[in-house]
Design a protein around this motif. Structure first.
Motif, PDB file in Angstrom:
ATOM      1  N   ILE A 140       0.833  -1.192   0.000  1.00 15.12           N
ATOM      2  CA  ILE A 140       0.000   0.000   0.000  1.00 15.12           C
ATOM      3  C   ILE A 140       0.867   1.241   0.000  1.00 15.12           C
ATOM      4  CG2 ILE A 140      -1.800   1.275   1.228  1.00 15.12           C
ATOM      5  CD1 ILE A 140      -2.518  -1.336   2.615  1.00 15.12           C
ATOM      6  N   ILE A 141       0.594   2.148  -0.908  1.00 13.26           N
ATOM      7  CA  ILE A 141       1.304   3.419  -0.920  1.00 13.26           C
ATOM      8  C   ILE A 141       0.299   4.513  -0.561  1.00 13.26           C
ATOM      9  CG2 ILE A 141       2.646   5.056  -2.281  1.00 13.26           C
ATOM     10  CD1 ILE A 141       3.509   2.731  -4.050  1.00 13.26           C
ATOM     11  N   LEU A 142       0.356   4.961   0.670  1.00 13.62           N
ATOM     12  CA  LEU A 142      -0.545   6.006   1.135  1.00 13.62           C
ATOM     13  C   LEU A 142       0.211   7.326   1.209  1.00 13.62           C
ATOM     14  CD1 LEU A 142      -2.359   4.221   4.117  1.00 13.62           C
ATOM     15  CD2 LEU A 142      -3.161   4.436   1.762  1.00 13.62           C
ATOM     16  N   SER A 143      -0.496   8.400   0.911  1.00 16.04           N
ATOM     17  CA  SER A 143       0.099   9.725   1.053  1.00 16.04           C
ATOM     18  C   SER A 143       0.238  10.046   2.539  1.00 16.04           C
ATOM     19  CB  SER A 143      -0.779  10.768   0.380  1.00 16.04           C
ATOM     20  OG  SER A 143      -1.993  10.921   1.095  1.00 16.04           O
ATOM     21  N   SER A 144       1.030  11.065   2.857  1.00 10.66           N
ATOM     22  CA  SER A 144       1.210  11.441   4.263  1.00 10.66           C
ATOM     23  C   SER A 144      -0.121  11.856   4.880  1.00 10.66           C
ATOM     24  CB  SER A 144       2.231  12.582   4.386  1.00 10.66           C
ATOM     25  OG  SER A 144       1.816  13.702   3.627  1.00 10.66           O
ATOM     26  N   ARG A 145      -0.980  12.517   4.104  1.00  7.69           N
ATOM     27  CA  ARG A 145      -2.290  12.918   4.610  1.00  7.69           C
ATOM     28  C   ARG A 145      -3.173  11.697   4.858  1.00  7.69           C
ATOM     29  NH1 ARG A 145      -3.914  17.124   7.250  1.00  7.69           N
ATOM     30  NH2 ARG A 145      -3.762  18.738   5.650  1.00  7.69           N
ATOM     31  N   GLU A 146      -3.140  10.725   3.953  1.00  2.00           N
ATOM     32  CA  GLU A 146      -3.928   9.508   4.127  1.00  2.00           C
ATOM     33  C   GLU A 146      -3.463   8.736   5.358  1.00  2.00           C
ATOM     34  OE1 GLU A 146      -5.063   8.640  -0.573  1.00  2.00           O
ATOM     35  OE2 GLU A 146      -3.264   7.786   0.309  1.00  2.00           O
ATOM     36  N   LYS A 147      -2.156   8.680   5.579  1.00  8.50           N
ATOM     37  CA  LYS A 147      -1.626   8.014   6.773  1.00  8.50           C
ATOM     38  C   LYS A 147      -2.114   8.717   8.038  1.00  8.50           C
ATOM     39  CE  LYS A 147       2.631   6.082   4.831  1.00  8.50           C
ATOM     40  NZ  LYS A 147       4.115   6.117   4.895  1.00  8.50           N
ATOM     41  N   GLU A 148      -2.120  10.056   7.971  1.00  8.38           N
ATOM     42  CA  GLU A 148      -2.555  10.844   9.119  1.00  8.38           C
ATOM     43  C   GLU A 148      -4.017  10.568   9.430  1.00  8.38           C
ATOM     44  OE1 GLU A 148      -1.552  15.373  10.581  1.00  8.38           O
ATOM     45  OE2 GLU A 148      -1.993  15.026   8.467  1.00  8.38           O
ATOM     46  N   ILE A 149      -4.835  10.526   8.388  1.00 10.44           N
ATOM     47  CA  ILE A 149      -6.259  10.265   8.569  1.00 10.44           C
ATOM     48  C   ILE A 149      -6.495   8.836   9.045  1.00 10.44           C
ATOM     49  CG2 ILE A 149      -8.436   9.961   7.293  1.00 10.44           C
ATOM     50  CD1 ILE A 149      -7.622  12.472   5.666  1.00 10.44           C
ATOM     51  N   LEU A 150      -5.739   7.886   8.512  1.00  9.81           N
ATOM     52  CA  LEU A 150      -5.872   6.498   8.947  1.00  9.81           C
ATOM     53  C   LEU A 150      -5.513   6.363  10.428  1.00  9.81           C
ATOM     54  CD1 LEU A 150      -6.551   3.651   7.949  1.00  9.81           C
ATOM     55  CD2 LEU A 150      -4.127   3.320   7.454  1.00  9.81           C
ATOM     56  N   ARG A 151      -4.494   7.071  10.852  1.00  9.47           N
ATOM     57  CA  ARG A 151      -4.097   7.041  12.265  1.00  9.47           C
ATOM     58  C   ARG A 151      -5.216   7.575  13.154  1.00  9.47           C
ATOM     59  NH1 ARG A 151      -2.380  10.890  15.492  1.00  9.47           N
ATOM     60  NH2 ARG A 151      -1.977  12.334  13.775  1.00  9.47           N
ATOM     61  N   LEU A 152      -5.854   8.670  12.722  1.00 13.22           N
ATOM     62  CA  LEU A 152      -6.931   9.272  13.507  1.00 13.22           C
ATOM     63  C   LEU A 152      -8.181   8.383  13.518  1.00 13.22           C
ATOM     64  CD1 LEU A 152      -6.445  12.990  12.398  1.00 13.22           C
ATOM     65  CD2 LEU A 152      -5.902  11.992  14.637  1.00 13.22           C
ATOM     66  N   ILE A 153      -8.426   7.698  12.414  1.00 11.84           N
ATOM     67  CA  ILE A 153      -9.520   6.721  12.381  1.00 11.84           C
ATOM     68  C   ILE A 153      -9.247   5.632  13.402  1.00 11.84           C
ATOM     69  CG2 ILE A 153     -10.641   4.907  10.999  1.00 11.84           C
ATOM     70  CD1 ILE A 153     -10.154   6.696   8.525  1.00 11.84           C
ATOM     71  N   GLY A 154      -7.985   5.193  13.476  1.00  7.47           N
ATOM     72  CA  GLY A 154      -7.588   4.167  14.437  1.00  7.47           C
ATOM     73  C   GLY A 154      -7.765   4.608  15.873  1.00  7.47           C
ATOM     74  N   GLU A 155      -7.765   5.929  16.094  1.00 13.01           N
ATOM     75  CA  GLU A 155      -7.991   6.466  17.440  1.00 13.01           C
ATOM     76  C   GLU A 155      -9.469   6.642  17.739  1.00 13.01           C
ATOM     77  OE1 GLU A 155      -5.734  10.048  17.693  1.00 13.01           O
ATOM     78  OE2 GLU A 155      -3.796   9.032  17.553  1.00 13.01           O
ATOM     79  N   GLY A 156     -10.310   6.263  16.772  1.00 15.04           N
ATOM     80  CA  GLY A 156     -11.749   6.284  17.000  1.00 15.04           C
ATOM     81  C   GLY A 156     -12.430   7.601  16.653  1.00 15.04           C
ATOM     82  N   LYS A 157     -11.728   8.479  15.936  1.00 12.38           N
ATOM     83  CA  LYS A 157     -12.302   9.785  15.619  1.00 12.38           C
ATOM     84  C   LYS A 157     -13.218   9.693  14.398  1.00 12.38           C
ATOM     85  CE  LYS A 157      -8.802  12.842  17.616  1.00 12.38           C
ATOM     86  NZ  LYS A 157      -8.140  11.861  18.475  1.00 12.38           N
ATOM     87  N   THR A 158     -14.274  10.506  14.410  1.00  8.44           N
ATOM     88  CA  THR A 158     -15.205  10.583  13.284  1.00  8.44           C
ATOM     89  C   THR A 158     -14.619  11.481  12.205  1.00  8.44           C
ATOM     90  OG1 THR A 158     -16.350  12.531  14.148  1.00  8.44           O
ATOM     91  CG2 THR A 158     -17.137  10.363  14.888  1.00  8.44           C
ATOM     92  N   SER A 159     -15.260  11.471  11.028  1.00  8.13           N
ATOM     93  CA  SER A 159     -14.794  12.332   9.934  1.00  8.13           C
ATOM     94  C   SER A 159     -14.824  13.800  10.335  1.00  8.13           C
ATOM     95  CB  SER A 159     -15.646  12.111   8.680  1.00  8.13           C
ATOM     96  OG  SER A 159     -15.402  10.843   8.118  1.00  8.13           O
ATOM     97  N   GLN A 160     -15.867  14.212  11.051  1.00 13.61           N
ATOM     98  CA  GLN A 160     -15.963  15.609  11.471  1.00 13.61           C
ATOM     99  C   GLN A 160     -14.864  15.960  12.468  1.00 13.61           C
ATOM    100  OE1 GLN A 160     -18.274  18.052  10.215  1.00 13.61           O
ATOM    101  NE2 GLN A 160     -16.558  19.166  11.127  1.00 13.61           N
ATOM    102  N   GLN A 161     -14.585  15.061  13.394  1.00  9.65           N
ATOM    103  CA  GLN A 161     -13.518  15.308  14.374  1.00  9.65           C
ATOM    104  C   GLN A 161     -12.154  15.380  13.696  1.00  9.65           C
ATOM    105  OE1 GLN A 161     -14.458  11.939  16.901  1.00  9.65           O
ATOM    106  NE2 GLN A 161     -15.295  13.266  18.507  1.00  9.65           N
TER     107      GLN A 161
END
Length: 203
Positions: A140-161
Motif C-alpha cells: 500500500i502506498i498512502l500519502s502522508s495525509r492519508e496516513k494521518e487520517i488512517l491514524r486518527l480513524i484508528g484512534e476512534g475519531k469521526t470524519s468531522q472530528q
C-alpha cells in the motif's frame, strides 16, 4: 509448574481460561489483569514463566506491554491471545517479542498447546491464522495525509472530528477515506476501522 499471568479486558474470558486450566496439570494462574498497566505491575511482582495477553487493552496495549516485559524480563515468554488475524498485528507482536499467537476463536486446547510449546522456548502460531488476501504495508502506498487520517480513524475519531483537528473540510476527509478504502481493497466502514486500529502502531 508453569506459572501464568493473563491480561484481557473481559473478565468472562479470563474466567473461561482459568476454568480450562483447572483441568490441566502443570499450569497455574498466578495473576490476572484487565489493562496493560496492571499487567506490567503484576508481572514485576509475580515474574511468571508465561504471559497471555490480548492486543487491545486499556491504558497500555498488548504490543507495548510485550515490548516492556521482554526488555525487563527477557526470560518471560509472551503469547498473544487475540481476535485479530491481520498480518500487521501478528508481525507487530512478533517484533515486540511474543513467542506465540493464538486466535480467540480457537479452542482453549490450542492455548494449552501453545503454553506447553512456548514453555520449552519454542514458537507457536495458531494454524487458524492465514495470510491469504491480507494487505501488507509494503503493498500500500498512502500519502502522508492519508496516513494521518488512517491514524486518527484508528484512534476512534469521526470524519468531522478529523476535519476539525486537521483544519480541513469534512468532505475532504470523506474523499481521503474513499481513496484509502480503494487502495486497500476493502469495502466497509467496519473493516476500515479495524484495519486502522491495527495499523496505527506503524505511524
Amino acid at each position: 509448574m508453569i506459572r501464568i499471568v493473563i491480561a484481557e479486558d473481559h473478565q468472562s474470558v479470563i474466567d473461561g481460561i482459568k476454568l480450562a486450566f483447572e483441568y490441566e496439570e502443570g499450569i497455574t494462574v498466578v495473576g490476572e489483569a484487565q489493562d496493560g498497566e496492571v499487567l506490567l505491575d503484576i508481572v514485576e511482582k509475580k515474574q511468571p514463566e508465561i504471559v497471555i495477553t490480548d492486543i487491545r487493552m486499556p491504558k497500555c496495549d498488548g504490543i507495548t506491554a510485550t515490548k516492556k516485559i521482554k526488555k525487563l524480563f527477557p526470560n518471560i515468554q509472551v503469547i498473544a491471545f487475540s481476535m485479530f488475524d491481520q498480518k500487521e498485528a501478528i508481525d507487530q507482536m512478533k517484533e515486540a517479542g511474543a513467542s506465540g499467537y493464538v486466535m480467540k476463536n480457537s479452542s482453549l486446547k490450542k492455548l494449552v498447546e501453545a503454553i506447553q510449546e512456548v514453555s520449552k522456548k519454542h514458537y507457536f502460531f495458531d494454524d487458524a491464522i492465514t495470510t491469504k488476501d491480507l494487505v501488507t504495508k509494503e503493498e500500500i502506498i498512502l500519502s502522508s495525509r492519508e496516513k494521518e487520517i488512517l491514524r486518527l480513524i484508528g484512534e476512534g475519531k469521526t470524519s468531522q472530528q478529523i476535519a476539525d483537528e486537521l483544519f480541513i473540510g469534512k468532505s475532504t476527509v470523506d474523499t481521503h477515506r474513499k481513496n484509502i478504502l480503494k487502495k486497500m481493497n476493502i469495502y466497509g466502514k467496519t473493516d476500515l476501522i479495524r484495519f486502522a486500529v491495527e495499523r496505527k502502531y506503524d505511524f
